[in-house]
Design a protein around this motif. Structure first.
Motif, PDB file in Angstrom:
ATOM      1  N   MET A   1       0.823  -1.204   0.000  1.00  0.00           N
ATOM      2  CA  MET A   1       0.000   0.000   0.000  1.00  0.00           C
ATOM      3  C   MET A   1       0.859   1.257   0.000  1.00  0.00           C
ATOM      4  O   MET A   1       0.859   2.011   0.933  1.00  0.00           O
ATOM      5  CB  MET A   1      -0.946   0.001   1.181  1.00  0.00           C
ATOM      6  CG  MET A   1      -0.257  -0.054   2.517  1.00  0.00           C
ATOM      7  SD  MET A   1      -1.405   0.268   3.849  1.00  0.00           S
ATOM      8  CE  MET A   1      -0.214   0.717   5.087  1.00  0.00           C
ATOM      9  N   PRO A   2       1.606   1.450  -1.048  1.00  0.00           N
ATOM     10  CA  PRO A   2       2.437   2.651  -1.103  1.00  0.00           C
ATOM     11  C   PRO A   2       1.609   3.925  -1.270  1.00  0.00           C
ATOM     12  O   PRO A   2       0.425   3.872  -1.602  1.00  0.00           O
ATOM     13  CB  PRO A   2       3.326   2.428  -2.316  1.00  0.00           C
ATOM     14  CG  PRO A   2       2.784   1.286  -3.057  1.00  0.00           C
ATOM     15  CD  PRO A   2       1.801   0.585  -2.187  1.00  0.00           C
ATOM     16  N   ILE A   3       2.286   5.037  -1.050  1.00  0.00           N
ATOM     17  CA  ILE A   3       1.692   6.357  -1.236  1.00  0.00           C
ATOM     18  C   ILE A   3       2.384   6.997  -2.443  1.00  0.00           C
ATOM     19  O   ILE A   3       3.606   6.982  -2.552  1.00  0.00           O
ATOM     20  CB  ILE A   3       1.882   7.235   0.017  1.00  0.00           C
ATOM     21  CG1 ILE A   3       1.176   6.604   1.217  1.00  0.00           C
ATOM     22  CG2 ILE A   3       1.371   8.651  -0.239  1.00  0.00           C
ATOM     23  CD1 ILE A   3       1.447   7.297   2.537  1.00  0.00           C
ATOM     24  N   TRP A   4       1.563   7.568  -3.339  1.00  0.00           N
ATOM     25  CA  TRP A   4       2.045   8.263  -4.527  1.00  0.00           C
ATOM     26  C   TRP A   4       1.638   9.719  -4.409  1.00  0.00           C
ATOM     27  O   TRP A   4       0.471  10.001  -4.158  1.00  0.00           O
ATOM     28  CB  TRP A   4       1.437   7.645  -5.785  1.00  0.00           C
ATOM     29  CG  TRP A   4       1.771   6.196  -5.905  1.00  0.00           C
ATOM     30  CD1 TRP A   4       1.005   5.146  -5.478  1.00  0.00           C
ATOM     31  CD2 TRP A   4       2.966   5.635  -6.421  1.00  0.00           C
ATOM     32  NE1 TRP A   4       1.653   3.967  -5.721  1.00  0.00           N
ATOM     33  CE2 TRP A   4       2.860   4.235  -6.304  1.00  0.00           C
ATOM     34  CE3 TRP A   4       4.113   6.189  -6.989  1.00  0.00           C
ATOM     35  CZ2 TRP A   4       3.869   3.379  -6.723  1.00  0.00           C
ATOM     36  CZ3 TRP A   4       5.111   5.328  -7.407  1.00  0.00           C
ATOM     37  CH2 TRP A   4       4.990   3.939  -7.281  1.00  0.00           C
ATOM     38  N   VAL A   5       2.583  10.608  -4.597  1.00  0.00           N
ATOM     39  CA  VAL A   5       2.322  12.038  -4.414  1.00  0.00           C
ATOM     40  C   VAL A   5       2.558  12.774  -5.727  1.00  0.00           C
ATOM     41  O   VAL A   5       3.648  12.706  -6.297  1.00  0.00           O
ATOM     42  CB  VAL A   5       3.225  12.645  -3.318  1.00  0.00           C
ATOM     43  CG1 VAL A   5       2.881  14.101  -3.083  1.00  0.00           C
ATOM     44  CG2 VAL A   5       3.114  11.834  -2.026  1.00  0.00           C
ATOM     45  N   GLN A  26       6.971   3.342   8.163  1.00  0.00           N
ATOM     46  CA  GLN A  26       7.788   2.519   7.267  1.00  0.00           C
ATOM     47  C   GLN A  26       6.981   2.128   6.026  1.00  0.00           C
ATOM     48  O   GLN A  26       6.847   0.950   5.688  1.00  0.00           O
ATOM     49  CB  GLN A  26       8.329   1.293   8.003  1.00  0.00           C
ATOM     50  CG  GLN A  26       9.210   1.676   9.157  1.00  0.00           C
ATOM     51  CD  GLN A  26       9.761   0.485   9.915  1.00  0.00           C
ATOM     52  OE1 GLN A  26       9.327  -0.640   9.747  1.00  0.00           O
ATOM     53  NE2 GLN A  26      10.753   0.746  10.747  1.00  0.00           N
ATOM     54  N   ILE A  27       6.457   3.153   5.370  1.00  0.00           N
ATOM     55  CA  ILE A  27       5.640   2.953   4.180  1.00  0.00           C
ATOM     56  C   ILE A  27       6.287   3.656   2.995  1.00  0.00           C
ATOM     57  O   ILE A  27       6.716   4.806   3.114  1.00  0.00           O
ATOM     58  CB  ILE A  27       4.194   3.440   4.416  1.00  0.00           C
ATOM     59  CG1 ILE A  27       3.314   3.102   3.222  1.00  0.00           C
ATOM     60  CG2 ILE A  27       4.144   4.914   4.735  1.00  0.00           C
ATOM     61  CD1 ILE A  27       1.832   3.272   3.493  1.00  0.00           C
ATOM     62  N   GLN A  28       6.387   2.943   1.899  1.00  0.00           N
ATOM     63  CA  GLN A  28       7.019   3.504   0.706  1.00  0.00           C
ATOM     64  C   GLN A  28       6.203   4.681   0.185  1.00  0.00           C
ATOM     65  O   GLN A  28       5.014   4.538  -0.096  1.00  0.00           O
ATOM     66  CB  GLN A  28       7.133   2.435  -0.381  1.00  0.00           C
ATOM     67  CG  GLN A  28       8.047   2.826  -1.496  1.00  0.00           C
ATOM     68  CD  GLN A  28       9.480   3.058  -1.016  1.00  0.00           C
ATOM     69  OE1 GLN A  28      10.046   2.247  -0.308  1.00  0.00           O
ATOM     70  NE2 GLN A  28      10.045   4.185  -1.390  1.00  0.00           N
ATOM     71  N   THR A  29       6.832   5.837   0.075  1.00  0.00           N
ATOM     72  CA  THR A  29       6.183   7.065  -0.389  1.00  0.00           C
ATOM     73  C   THR A  29       7.014   7.643  -1.520  1.00  0.00           C
ATOM     74  O   THR A  29       8.204   7.899  -1.355  1.00  0.00           O
ATOM     75  CB  THR A  29       6.043   8.070   0.772  1.00  0.00           C
ATOM     76  OG1 THR A  29       5.305   7.440   1.831  1.00  0.00           O
ATOM     77  CG2 THR A  29       5.344   9.329   0.333  1.00  0.00           C
ATOM     78  N   TRP A 143      -6.013   7.057   7.581  1.00  0.00           N
ATOM     79  CA  TRP A 143      -5.815   6.131   6.464  1.00  0.00           C
ATOM     80  C   TRP A 143      -4.729   5.117   6.804  1.00  0.00           C
ATOM     81  O   TRP A 143      -4.893   3.908   6.557  1.00  0.00           O
ATOM     82  CB  TRP A 143      -5.442   6.904   5.195  1.00  0.00           C
ATOM     83  CG  TRP A 143      -5.379   6.014   3.986  1.00  0.00           C
ATOM     84  CD1 TRP A 143      -6.410   5.690   3.145  1.00  0.00           C
ATOM     85  CD2 TRP A 143      -4.233   5.323   3.476  1.00  0.00           C
ATOM     86  NE1 TRP A 143      -5.972   4.844   2.150  1.00  0.00           N
ATOM     87  CE2 TRP A 143      -4.628   4.602   2.332  1.00  0.00           C
ATOM     88  CE3 TRP A 143      -2.895   5.242   3.889  1.00  0.00           C
ATOM     89  CZ2 TRP A 143      -3.764   3.810   1.598  1.00  0.00           C
ATOM     90  CZ3 TRP A 143      -2.017   4.452   3.148  1.00  0.00           C
ATOM     91  CH2 TRP A 143      -2.455   3.752   2.017  1.00  0.00           C
ATOM     92  N   LEU A 144      -3.615   5.575   7.373  1.00  0.00           N
ATOM     93  CA  LEU A 144      -2.520   4.672   7.719  1.00  0.00           C
ATOM     94  C   LEU A 144      -2.948   3.665   8.781  1.00  0.00           C
ATOM     95  O   LEU A 144      -2.638   2.476   8.676  1.00  0.00           O
ATOM     96  CB  LEU A 144      -1.306   5.476   8.195  1.00  0.00           C
ATOM     97  CG  LEU A 144      -0.582   6.247   7.093  1.00  0.00           C
ATOM     98  CD1 LEU A 144       0.362   7.273   7.688  1.00  0.00           C
ATOM     99  CD2 LEU A 144       0.164   5.291   6.162  1.00  0.00           C
ATOM    100  N   GLN A 145      -3.670   4.114   9.791  1.00  0.00           N
ATOM    101  CA  GLN A 145      -4.155   3.203  10.827  1.00  0.00           C
ATOM    102  C   GLN A 145      -5.095   2.151  10.253  1.00  0.00           C
ATOM    103  O   GLN A 145      -4.985   0.959  10.546  1.00  0.00           O
ATOM    104  CB  GLN A 145      -4.851   3.971  11.941  1.00  0.00           C
ATOM    105  CG  GLN A 145      -3.903   4.764  12.797  1.00  0.00           C
ATOM    106  CD  GLN A 145      -4.627   5.569  13.848  1.00  0.00           C
ATOM    107  OE1 GLN A 145      -5.780   5.327  14.175  1.00  0.00           O
ATOM    108  NE2 GLN A 145      -3.928   6.551  14.404  1.00  0.00           N
ATOM    109  N   ARG A 146      -6.029   2.581   9.429  1.00  0.00           N
ATOM    110  CA  ARG A 146      -7.020   1.676   8.831  1.00  0.00           C
ATOM    111  C   ARG A 146      -6.341   0.658   7.925  1.00  0.00           C
ATOM    112  O   ARG A 146      -6.660  -0.538   7.942  1.00  0.00           O
ATOM    113  CB  ARG A 146      -8.059   2.473   8.070  1.00  0.00           C
ATOM    114  CG  ARG A 146      -9.168   1.629   7.470  1.00  0.00           C
ATOM    115  CD  ARG A 146     -10.237   2.470   6.796  1.00  0.00           C
ATOM    116  NE  ARG A 146      -9.718   3.211   5.652  1.00  0.00           N
ATOM    117  CZ  ARG A 146      -9.595   4.528   5.579  1.00  0.00           C
ATOM    118  NH1 ARG A 146      -9.976   5.301   6.594  1.00  0.00           N
ATOM    119  NH2 ARG A 146      -9.116   5.102   4.504  1.00  0.00           N
ATOM    120  N   ASN A 147      -5.386   1.095   7.135  1.00  0.00           N
ATOM    121  CA  ASN A 147      -4.756   0.204   6.175  1.00  0.00           C
ATOM    122  C   ASN A 147      -3.641  -0.649   6.777  1.00  0.00           C
ATOM    123  O   ASN A 147      -3.307  -1.690   6.218  1.00  0.00           O
ATOM    124  CB  ASN A 147      -4.244   0.993   4.974  1.00  0.00           C
ATOM    125  CG  ASN A 147      -5.404   1.409   4.094  1.00  0.00           C
ATOM    126  OD1 ASN A 147      -5.919   0.603   3.351  1.00  0.00           O
ATOM    127  ND2 ASN A 147      -5.837   2.647   4.237  1.00  0.00           N
TER     128      ASN A 147
END
Length: 150
Positions: A1-5, A26-29, A143-147
């Protein structure tokens, strides 16, 4: 579940919030822009500079993202495409783009563009505020907590 900006128009305070969250969770952004942007060193933060041109950064995001990812953008057509592909999308003010509201947002965007082209509307969005930062940070955290739990 990466983040794209979509980093071309992402306010600096939002980039900072995203970078802190990437390290903490520790999420790929990945920040995609057609110009150089400054980001702190981290194994969880990447930047990709694309060529200048209409929708080049948007197209790169769409090529890389997958269902369940998070896309941060102010670009309503990009948001619509990302939603269609199964992403969660919200803007730097913490407002969610959803299947339920994206058509209305597109229609309003198109209407406002017509008004600007006709010289009827000359102002832009309200200045970015501390409240906007808090709204975004709260939305991102939820969003981070839910995912992370799923």
């Amino acid at each position: 579940m990466p983040i794209w900006v979509d980093a071309d128009a992402c306010p600096v305070p939002i980039r900072e919030i995203l970078c802190r969250a990437a390290a903490r969770w520790q999420i790929q952004t990945t920040f995609i822009a057609n110009h150089a942007i400054s980001l702190p060193p981290s194994p969880y933060i990447q930047r990709k500079q694309v060529a200048h041109g209409f929708d080049v950064a948007d197209n790169e995001i769409m090529d890389q993202m997958t269902q369940g990812d998070l896309v941060i953008t102010q670009d309503i057509p990009l948001a619509a495409e990302a939603i269609e592909k199964g992403a969660d999308v919200f803007n730097p003010r913490g407002q969610a783009f959803t299947k339920e509201n994206i058509r209305q947002r597109l229609a309003m965007r198109n209407f406002m563009e017509e008004m600007r082209n006709a010289g009827q509307v000359t102002g832009g969005p309200a200045p970015f505020s501390q409240t906007d930062r808090k709204e975004f940070a709260d939305k991102l955290d939820r969003w981070l907590q839910r995912n992370r739990q799923s």
